[in-house]
Design an enzyme around this catalytic site. Structure first.
Site: not given
Ligand code: SAH
Length: 221
Positions: A70
């Site tokens: 993010s």
């Molecule tokens: N918090 C992270 C953001 C990653 S992007 C950071 O700081 O970089 C969002 C993430 O959510 C992705 O890795 C994706 O695989 C995950 N995601 C999407 N749907 C999900 C679900 N149902 N349960 C758990 N993770 C999920």
């Protein structure tokens, strides 16, 4: 990984990081706890080495598997929105990804639980927590749409992937007085929402527009 890798040099140095923090403050992030956590957390450890020189730009970057780390402004905004009104004892994060937001939370709240649906991303995040000696984080490979019922209720829940509508399980796992910060919507742009649980129900408040990857059901090995 050596200590100097962790501390960073040149484009990954403390000075570069402080510049990012000033930029976030200029953009309206006023919570000093959050700004300090960002200053103390080496974001370059959470991206591919080839992208390390861009780690302190205020932008989202790819982390593989079609996912992104993010944007720092959004991490700061969501974290500040979560802490407003008191520091929760335990926070649940949905979507560990590379673990950057997780590491920021770990500096600010006593216990962090984080759930990720893509196993290789979770494995790498786990390795980073070890390297950074973060030991108040508990990670799980699971579908975060269901929350983490065994560990709840949580004083705070923060989702970093966007569902079409707020999953019931997350509302159920919110403690009284707790806050849920979540992007909601099906388009490329979603609305960042804060839901507070009060004695007589849930209050919903719109914060701003954001861009997140979708929250998807099921898990991937
Ligand atoms: N918090 C992270 C953001 C990653 S992007 C950071 O700081 O970089 C969002 C993430 O959510 C992705 O890795 C994706 O695989 C995950 N995601 C999407 N749907 C999900 C679900 N149902 N349960 C758990 N993770 C999920």
């Amino acid at each position: 990984m050596t200590d100097s890798d962790l501390m960073g040099i040149g484009f990954t140095s403390r000075r570069t990081r402080d510049r990012l923090v000033r930029r976030l403050a200029d953009a309206g992030i006023t919570d000093a706890r959050v700004l300090d956590a960002i200053a103390e957390t080496p974001r370059h450890i959470f991206v591919d080495e080839a992208l390390a020189h861009r780690a302190y730009e205020d932008t989202a970057l790819p982390i593989g598997h079609g996912q992104t780390i993010s944007q720092p402004y959004v991490v700061a905004r969501m974290t500040a929105a979560l802490l407003e009104g008191g520091v929760p004892d335990a926070v649940l994060e949905i979507g560990t990804g590379c673990g950057y937001q997780t590491a920021i939370l770990a500096r600010l709240v006593p216990r962090v639980y984080s759930v990720e649906r893509i196993a290789p991303l979770l494995d790498r995040a786990r390795e980073r927590m070890r390297r950074l000696r973060i030991n108040n984080v508990h990670l799980k490979h699971a579908d975060g749409t269901l929350g983490w019922p065994q560990k709840g209720p949580f004083g705070g829940i923060l989702a970093t992937a966007a569902p079409r509508s707020v999953p019931d399980a997350l509302l159920e796992q919110l403690a009284p007085g707790g806050r849920l910060i979540i992007p909601v919507g099906e388009g490329e742009v979603q609305e960042l929402v804060r839901v507070r649980r009060s004695a007589d129900g849930f209050e919903r408040e719109r914060l701003e527009y954001v861009r997140f990857v979708p929250l998807l059901a099921g898990t991937l090995r």
